[in-house]
Design an enzyme around this catalytic site. Sequence first.
Site, PDB file in Angstrom:
ATOM      1  N   ARG A 221       0.820  -1.217   0.000  1.00 56.99           N
ATOM      2  CA  ARG A 221       0.000   0.000   0.000  1.00 56.99           C
ATOM      3  C   ARG A 221       0.856   1.270   0.000  1.00 56.99           C
ATOM      4  O   ARG A 221       0.494   2.277  -0.601  1.00 56.99           O
ATOM      5  CB  ARG A 221      -0.927  -0.022   1.221  1.00 56.99           C
ATOM      6  CG  ARG A 221      -1.957   1.095   1.225  1.00 56.99           C
ATOM      7  CD  ARG A 221      -3.024   0.829   2.279  1.00 56.99           C
ATOM      8  NE  ARG A 221      -4.070   1.839   2.266  1.00 56.99           N
ATOM      9  CZ  ARG A 221      -4.344   2.641   3.308  1.00 56.99           C
ATOM     10  NH1 ARG A 221      -3.639   2.556   4.424  1.00 56.99           N
ATOM     11  NH2 ARG A 221      -5.328   3.519   3.221  1.00 56.99           N
TER      12      ARG A 221
ATOM     13  N   HIS B 205       0.373   4.549  -2.364  1.00 56.27           N
ATOM     14  CA  HIS B 205       0.160   5.890  -1.826  1.00 56.27           C
ATOM     15  C   HIS B 205       1.295   6.841  -2.172  1.00 56.27           C
ATOM     16  O   HIS B 205       1.114   8.058  -2.161  1.00 56.27           O
ATOM     17  CB  HIS B 205      -0.069   5.832  -0.316  1.00 56.27           C
ATOM     18  CG  HIS B 205      -1.462   5.395   0.041  1.00 56.27           C
ATOM     19  ND1 HIS B 205      -2.071   5.722   1.221  1.00 56.27           N
ATOM     20  CD2 HIS B 205      -2.369   4.667  -0.661  1.00 56.27           C
ATOM     21  CE1 HIS B 205      -3.308   5.206   1.244  1.00 56.27           C
ATOM     22  NE2 HIS B 205      -3.493   4.556   0.120  1.00 56.27           N
TER      23      HIS B 205
ATOM     24  N   ASN C 150      -3.637   8.460   5.069  1.00 50.60           N
ATOM     25  CA  ASN C 150      -2.433   7.840   5.640  1.00 50.60           C
ATOM     26  C   ASN C 150      -2.395   7.847   7.158  1.00 50.60           C
ATOM     27  O   ASN C 150      -1.839   6.938   7.783  1.00 50.60           O
ATOM     28  CB  ASN C 150      -1.185   8.572   5.125  1.00 50.60           C
ATOM     29  CG  ASN C 150      -1.005   8.415   3.623  1.00 50.60           C
ATOM     30  OD1 ASN C 150      -1.332   7.359   3.058  1.00 50.60           O
ATOM     31  ND2 ASN C 150      -0.514   9.456   2.968  1.00 50.60           N
TER      32      ASN C 150
ATOM     33  N   HIS D 203      -6.206  -5.822  -2.608  1.00 56.73           N
ATOM     34  CA  HIS D 203      -7.008  -6.062  -1.403  1.00 56.73           C
ATOM     35  C   HIS D 203      -7.268  -7.550  -1.163  1.00 56.73           C
ATOM     36  O   HIS D 203      -8.144  -7.912  -0.409  1.00 56.73           O
ATOM     37  CB  HIS D 203      -8.330  -5.280  -1.478  1.00 56.73           C
ATOM     38  CG  HIS D 203      -8.162  -3.794  -1.359  1.00 56.73           C
ATOM     39  ND1 HIS D 203      -9.164  -2.893  -1.624  1.00 56.73           N
ATOM     40  CD2 HIS D 203      -7.082  -3.045  -1.006  1.00 56.73           C
ATOM     41  CE1 HIS D 203      -8.722  -1.658  -1.428  1.00 56.73           C
ATOM     42  NE2 HIS D 203      -7.457  -1.719  -1.057  1.00 56.73           N
TER      43      HIS D 203
HETATM   44  C1  HEM Z   1      -9.173   1.692  -5.909  1.00 56.91           C
HETATM   45  C2  HEM Z   1      -9.201   2.500  -4.884  1.00 56.91           C
HETATM   46  C3  HEM Z   1      -8.739   2.139  -3.509  1.00 56.91           C
HETATM   47  C4  HEM Z   1      -9.350   2.499  -2.360  1.00 56.91           C
HETATM   48  C5  HEM Z   1     -10.596   3.355  -2.224  1.00 56.91           C
HETATM   49  C6  HEM Z   1      -8.596   1.909  -1.281  1.00 56.91           C
HETATM   50  C7  HEM Z   1      -8.889   2.083   0.051  1.00 56.91           C
HETATM   51  C8  HEM Z   1      -8.298   1.394   1.078  1.00 56.91           C
HETATM   52  C9  HEM Z   1      -8.685   1.480   2.456  1.00 56.91           C
HETATM   53  C10 HEM Z   1      -9.789   2.377   3.019  1.00 56.91           C
HETATM   54  C11 HEM Z   1      -7.903   0.632   3.163  1.00 56.91           C
HETATM   55  C12 HEM Z   1      -7.942   0.370   4.668  1.00 56.91           C
HETATM   56  C13 HEM Z   1      -7.067   1.364   5.396  1.00 56.91           C
HETATM   57  C14 HEM Z   1      -7.272   1.346   6.884  1.00 56.91           C
HETATM   58  O1  HEM Z   1      -8.291   0.840   7.354  1.00 56.91           O
HETATM   59  O2  HEM Z   1      -6.378   1.843   7.621  1.00 56.91           O
HETATM   60  C15 HEM Z   1      -7.011   0.005   2.233  1.00 56.91           C
HETATM   61  C16 HEM Z   1      -6.064  -0.939   2.562  1.00 56.91           C
HETATM   62  C17 HEM Z   1      -5.190  -1.490   1.650  1.00 56.91           C
HETATM   63  N1  HEM Z   1      -5.018  -1.093   0.352  1.00 56.91           N
HETATM   64 FE1  HEM Z   1      -6.315  -0.004  -0.736  1.00 56.91          FE
HETATM   65  N2  HEM Z   1      -7.553   1.204  -1.789  1.00 56.91           N
HETATM   66  C18 HEM Z   1      -7.585   1.316  -3.147  1.00 56.91           C
HETATM   67  C19 HEM Z   1      -6.672   0.797  -4.027  1.00 56.91           C
HETATM   68  C20 HEM Z   1      -5.529   0.127  -3.652  1.00 56.91           C
HETATM   69  C21 HEM Z   1      -4.421  -0.171  -4.531  1.00 56.91           C
HETATM   70  C22 HEM Z   1      -4.322   0.278  -5.985  1.00 56.91           C
HETATM   71  C23 HEM Z   1      -3.515  -0.873  -3.800  1.00 56.91           C
HETATM   72  C24 HEM Z   1      -2.165  -1.403  -4.208  1.00 56.91           C
HETATM   73  C25 HEM Z   1      -1.825  -1.707  -5.438  1.00 56.91           C
HETATM   74  C26 HEM Z   1      -4.070  -1.026  -2.476  1.00 56.91           C
HETATM   75  C27 HEM Z   1      -3.499  -1.739  -1.456  1.00 56.91           C
HETATM   76  C28 HEM Z   1      -4.033  -1.855  -0.195  1.00 56.91           C
HETATM   77  C29 HEM Z   1      -3.568  -2.813   0.779  1.00 56.91           C
HETATM   78  C30 HEM Z   1      -2.539  -3.892   0.525  1.00 56.91           C
HETATM   79  C31 HEM Z   1      -4.290  -2.568   1.957  1.00 56.91           C
HETATM   80  C32 HEM Z   1      -4.129  -3.274   3.308  1.00 56.91           C
HETATM   81  C33 HEM Z   1      -3.056  -2.537   4.101  1.00 56.91           C
HETATM   82  C34 HEM Z   1      -2.760  -3.087   5.467  1.00 56.91           C
HETATM   83  O3  HEM Z   1      -3.287  -4.119   5.885  1.00 56.91           O
HETATM   84  O4  HEM Z   1      -1.939  -2.447   6.148  1.00 56.91           O
HETATM   85  N3  HEM Z   1      -5.265  -0.379  -2.416  1.00 56.91           N
HETATM   86  N4  HEM Z   1      -7.253   0.493   0.971  1.00 56.91           N
END
Ligand code: HEM
Length: 328
Positions: free
Chosen positions: A62, A66, A94, A193
């Site tokens: 992530r 970002h 973030n 995800h």
């Molecule tokens: C398409 C739009 C996207 C939205 C709206 C989105 C939103 C989010 C949100 C809200 C979270 C949870 C954060 C939290 O609760 O602290 C999350 C986690 C995550 N996102 Fe996304 N995301 C998107 C796209 C992506 C992309 C493109 C990637 C990587 C290529 C990605 C990788 C991740 C990963 C791996 C997590 C888990 C992180 C962890 O467990 O620490 N996301 N995302």
Amino acid sequence: MDHKLSFLNTLLCLLFLSPNLVFSQLDFKFYDSTCPNLTKIVQSGVWSAIANDTRIAASLLRLHFHDCFVNGCDASLLLDDTSGFKGEKNAAPNKNSARGFEVIDTIKSKVEEACPSTVSCTDIITLVSRAAVYFSGGPYWPVPLGRRDGTTASEDAANKQLPSPFEPLENITAKFTAKGLDLKDVVVLSGAHTIGFAQCFTFKTRLFNFDDSGKPDPTLDTSRLQNLQSVCPNQADSDTNLVPFDPVTSAKFDNIYYKTLVNNSGLLQSDQVLMGDNRTASMVLSYSKFPFLFNNDFGASMVKMANLGVLTGSNGEIRKNCRVVNKK
Ligand code: HEM
Ligand SMILES: *[C@@H]1O[C@H](CO)[C@@H](O)[C@H](O)[C@H]1NC(C)=O
Ligand SMILES: *[C@@H]1O[C@H](CO)[C@@H](O)[C@H](O)[C@H]1NC(C)=O
Ligand SMILES: *[C@@H]1O[C@H](CO)[C@@H](O)[C@H](O)[C@H]1NC(C)=O
Ligand SMILES: *[C@@H]1O[C@H](CO)[C@@H](O)[C@H](O)[C@H]1NC(C)=O
Ligand SMILES: *[C@@H]1O[C@H](CO)[C@@H](O)[C@H](O)[C@H]1NC(C)=O
């Protein structure tokens, strides 16, 4: 005379500009002679970080997203705030959410030991995210290198350019196309995800009073809903509880994320909306059936994302410490 001059010009261009042009492009062998052990150092750092905390793979992946979505892949995300400088770490997407900065620091210091002032923090994040996916059972793909680090960061740009889980697909897609990515990249990269967790507040609006209806999101599968309501009860103190995106294999990079969308068990509203548009739904269906197709397309979209707005040649710098811009 004119003719001669333009010939001379061309010659000068060939002599002086073209090496520059070649230099300014990313290159698969960029550090082969200047830091031959780079990939090994990065991979062993990611491996030990995962051995200590399996979720860190997701968090590291992530970080790369970002970073790249905010004024290009330039390690701007890694810069700490100072009294005179506001970076991206405290931007809404973030703050209390982005994690893994210490892992990058540890790897950067090992890389600095082996090859001082040679490898950018941006290239390190790029290699780290690839290793995080690979060590989680996902694909491996060739990564061209030679990115340089930015000297600024923008909290405002992070707030505006990163997608939010509460936006409609149209808005999310607009944020991707503004970068030169397309609808397919939205679907493919959302497949990230398949690993990691989200805090309850990022999807709680779906659980109790969706769109002021007094009821849960009607698209949410009832058994997933019950499970989510039990982990995220309707009270503020559950806001930071964690739920895996993929409830089956939250540490394994596979295509189960897409299967959860197909059966209406997607976690974020922004995940499930991929089934609400027939162009994206058809892609979701095929990734849910063909894991090799997903793996292959994921690598290709990651390379595209890793090329967004990169600094090369003599632009930017090679930061010594990923948290601060070099002193002049
Ligand atoms: C398409 C739009 C996207 C939205 C709206 C989105 C939103 C989010 C949100 C809200 C979270 C949870 C954060 C939290 O609760 O602290 C999350 C986690 C995550 N996102 Fe996304 N995301 C998107 C796209 C992506 C992309 C493109 C990637 C990587 C290529 C990605 C990788 C991740 C990963 C791996 C997590 C888990 C992180 C962890 O467990 O620490 N996301 N995302
Ligand atoms: C690369 O790592 C090996 C051990 O894995 C070491 O023997 C060698 O000296 C290192 N090379 C450089 C250039 O740091
Ligand atoms: C292990 O992981 C935990 C949780 O992420 C973290 O707080 C701790 O610093 C890590 N320890 C090491 C040695 O990396
Ligand atoms: C979606 O984008 C439109 C146009 O930019 C904007 O007016 C609207 O507020 C956005 N919706 C959400 C939920 O962010
Ligand atoms: C939805 O799919 C996931 C992943 O395959 C599975 O674990 C879950 O049991 C399914 N839920 C329903 C209600 O079928
Ligand atoms: C998408 O689905 C709608 C009905 O849900 C249909 O009217 C429309 O023709 C479909 N569009 C495409 C491109 O398949």
